[in-house]
Scaffold this active site. Structure first.
Site, PDB file in Angstrom:
ATOM      1  N   GLU A   1       1.034  -1.181  -0.059  1.00 45.19           N
ATOM      2  CA  GLU A   1      -0.009   0.186  -0.093  1.00 45.19           C
ATOM      3  C   GLU A   1       0.601   1.187   0.049  1.00 45.19           C
ATOM      4  O   GLU A   1       1.628   1.468   0.761  1.00 45.19           O
ATOM      5  CB  GLU A   1      -0.866  -0.131   1.183  1.00 45.19           C
TER       6      GLU A   1
ATOM      7  N   CYS B   1      -2.128   8.225   4.476  1.00 40.43           N
ATOM      8  CA  CYS B   1      -1.894   7.965   3.048  1.00 40.43           C
ATOM      9  C   CYS B   1      -3.395   8.601   2.491  1.00 40.43           C
ATOM     10  O   CYS B   1      -3.338   8.549   1.073  1.00 40.43           O
ATOM     11  CB  CYS B   1      -1.937   6.249   2.871  1.00 40.43           C
TER      12      CYS B   1
END
Ligand code: NAP
Length: 527
Positions: free
Chosen positions: A264, A301
């Site tokens: 990720e 993120c």
């Protein structure tokens, strides 16, 4: 007590001579703990212990694995507030955030324990035999998910608890039946050791095989690369930079037996502002976004790094309000000097691109490692021509793209890379006229948000935290929520296997009472 040693299975070990310290960014000084990097022999030992542990651990019942996960949560709680103090000393994050993240970590472990106790997650599918079928008889086939093998987890710098040692990836892999080796993040190695000690205690209390968990320290690429190349390792979970994730993904592909790397990585999380919404509430949208852009010094993120709208009076009101609101926010400390340095370098690069205008930039002197937030703007045409402006600036930063019209807005979306999230800010009934915009955005992201902010990732089964590359290396999976277990299993079929030798999940009697698909029908009944 923090020893600075590695956990090779349940043994503390520090055979190497490479020692490093972590850093307190708020005090701008090194922490006192000396952390010893794992040697190649220790790496190999952890991997071979994990391979032996896999043989036993992967066969444990859901109930037994659940008792392990619950014990991990209890042992983390038993670490008390000392854990939070070490977390804060290694991250510069406030105590409230540490407490919240600990709660999230415990919640994730317990959610996986419930998932295992329920048992239906193995997706048992049974097609019974038809010996009389013409022209040929049909065999009995029974399929379920089984564990992949030992998994390496690279902890995230920006979530020392919830995405690190006992975080989402580790909990998902352990729940799946995979031993875990954590490559501890060098910025919070002491926090990692404390959590590792809780996992080892829990493993011993609940009778787990030695090697079900190891925690390795390193401050450099070697240990991580040795792990990814070790033949006993069967999958990797990673959260961090695009550069790091892609390097590990490429490395895994060079192995004789390539393995999946679930990384990720970066995302700018585009936000589309529709005209009516801007006309009616530009100021309040700006206020909300000033908060979201600067939350946690922008170190999420899902930080909104790209805001896109069509030129109008409403968009001008928005940019003016955002500029003044963002200046009101007090700068905060970043996780580490390296993260702060990367932020200032990337921000500078963005500011220096042709056609960029600064909407707001804090130029006041701030303490070392603090981030001064900034918002810049460009036209749609400039954005389309310059790929540098598409890159993530990890920190309290956002870029507003001002398009000429709806067609250019769609073109901008069509030219974006894959993202974790996309957001649409719209008025009632406005969205109906923007179906093609929604479609463009949906093709690029893993999660689409209506009238909200992308920051704040709910941990629940319907969450999708992932997205098309480079947001993640495999958009078919989520890194958050119990479905993240699917990254660490493979489907497996038994053909004509004796009933008494089948796993409980597939036996005729359905002793676990789980939901199965039998001859095409979902049922928890016995056969
Ligand atoms: P990182 O540099 O990608 O490091 C993450 C982990 O991977 C660390 O344990 C690192 O260990 C290891 N690693 C990195 N490159 C490697 C390589 N080539 N070979 C083997 N191991 C490697 O990320 P970070 O330290 O968390 O932060 C750096 C930057 O990543 C930030 O400034 C930010 O831009 C970005 N970031 C993004 C997100 C996001 O969610 N989008 C989250 C966190 C960070 P070693 O250092 O020991 O090698």
């Amino acid at each position: 007590m923090i020893t600075g040693k590695n956990y090779i299975g349940n043994q503390l070990s520090a055979k190497g001579d490479k020692v490093f310290t972590t850093f307190n960014p708020l005090l701008n000084k090194n922490n006192d703990w000396n952390i010893t990097e794992a040697t190649p022999e220790e790496v190999a030992k952890a991997a071979s212990l994990a391979a032996s542990a896999f043989k036993e651990y992967s066969k444990f019942s859901g109930k037994k694995k659940a008792s392990f996960l619950i014990a991990i949560a209890e042992e983390i709680e038993n670490l008390g507030d000392n854990l939070l103090e070490v977390y804060c000393a290694e991250s510069g994050l406030p105590q409230g955030r540490a407490n919240g993240e600990r709660g999230r970590t415990l919640g994730q472990l317990r959610a996986f324990a419930n998932h295992l106790e329920d048992g239906s997650w193995v997706e048992a599918t049974i097609d019974t035999a038809q010996p009389d079928r013409q022209p040929i008889p049909k065999v009995d086939l029974r399929k379920m998910n089984v564990a992949l093998g030992p998994v390496v987890v690279f902890g995230a710098s920006n979530f020392p608890l919830a995405f690190s040692t006992a975080g989402g990836d580790a909990a998902a892999a352990l729940a799946a039946g995979c031993p875990v080796i954590v490559k501890s993040h060098p910025m919070h190695a002491a926090t990692g050791e404390m959590v590792a000690s809780a996992i080892v205690k829990a493993a011993e209390k609940t009778g787990m095989p030695n090697g079900v968990f190891s925690n390795l320290n390193s401050n450099g690429n070697d240990v991580g690369q040795q792990l990814v190349l070790n033949e006993n390792i069967k999958a990797v979970g990673f959260t961090g930079s695009l550069k790091g994730g892609r390097a590990l993904y490429n490395l895994a592909a060079t192995r004789k037996e390539p393995i999946p790397v679930f990384a990720e990585m970066g995302s700018v999380n585009p936000v589309v502002l529709l005209p009516k919404a801007l006309e009616n509430r530009a100021e309040s949208i700006a206020k909300t976004y000033a908060g979201s852009i600067t939350l946690g010094a922008g170190q999420f993120c899902t930080n909104p790094g790209l805001i896109i709208g069509v030129k109008s009076e409403g968009l001008t009101n928005f940019t003016n309000s955002l500029a003044s609101d963002i200046k009101e926010v007090t700068p905060s400390c970043m996780l580490h000097p390296n993260i702060a340095n990367a932020y200032y370098k990337n921000k500078e690069t963005a500011l220096n691109q042709n056609g960029v205008a600064v909407l707001a930039e804090i130029s006041e002197n701030v303490p070392a490692n603090f981030a001064t937030q900034a918002v810049i703007t460009v036209s749609g045409a400039v954005f389309l021509k310059n790929p540098t402006l598409h890159h993530e600036v990890f920190g309290p930063f956002s870029l507003v793209v001002q398009c000429e019209d709806k067609a250019e807005l769609e073109e901008v979306l069509a030219n974006l890379e894959g993202q974790l999230t996309g957001t649409i800010i719209s008025d009632d009934n406005e969205l109906e006229n923007y179906k093609t915009v929604v479609n463009e955005l949906q093709n690029k992201v893993g999660r689409i948000i209506f009238n909200g902010v992308p920051t704040g990732v709910e941990v629940c089964p319907s969450m999708l935290h992932g997205g098309p590359y480079p947001a993640s290396t495999d958009s078919r999976f989520t890194a958050v929520g119990v479905d993240s277990i699917k990254r660490f299993v493979r489907p497996f079929s038994f053909q004509d296997w004796p009933n008494n030798l089948l796993p409980e999940e597939l036996k005729n009697e359905n002793p676990l009472g789980i939901l199965r698909t039998v001859n095409g029908v979902k049922t928890d009944k016995e056969i």
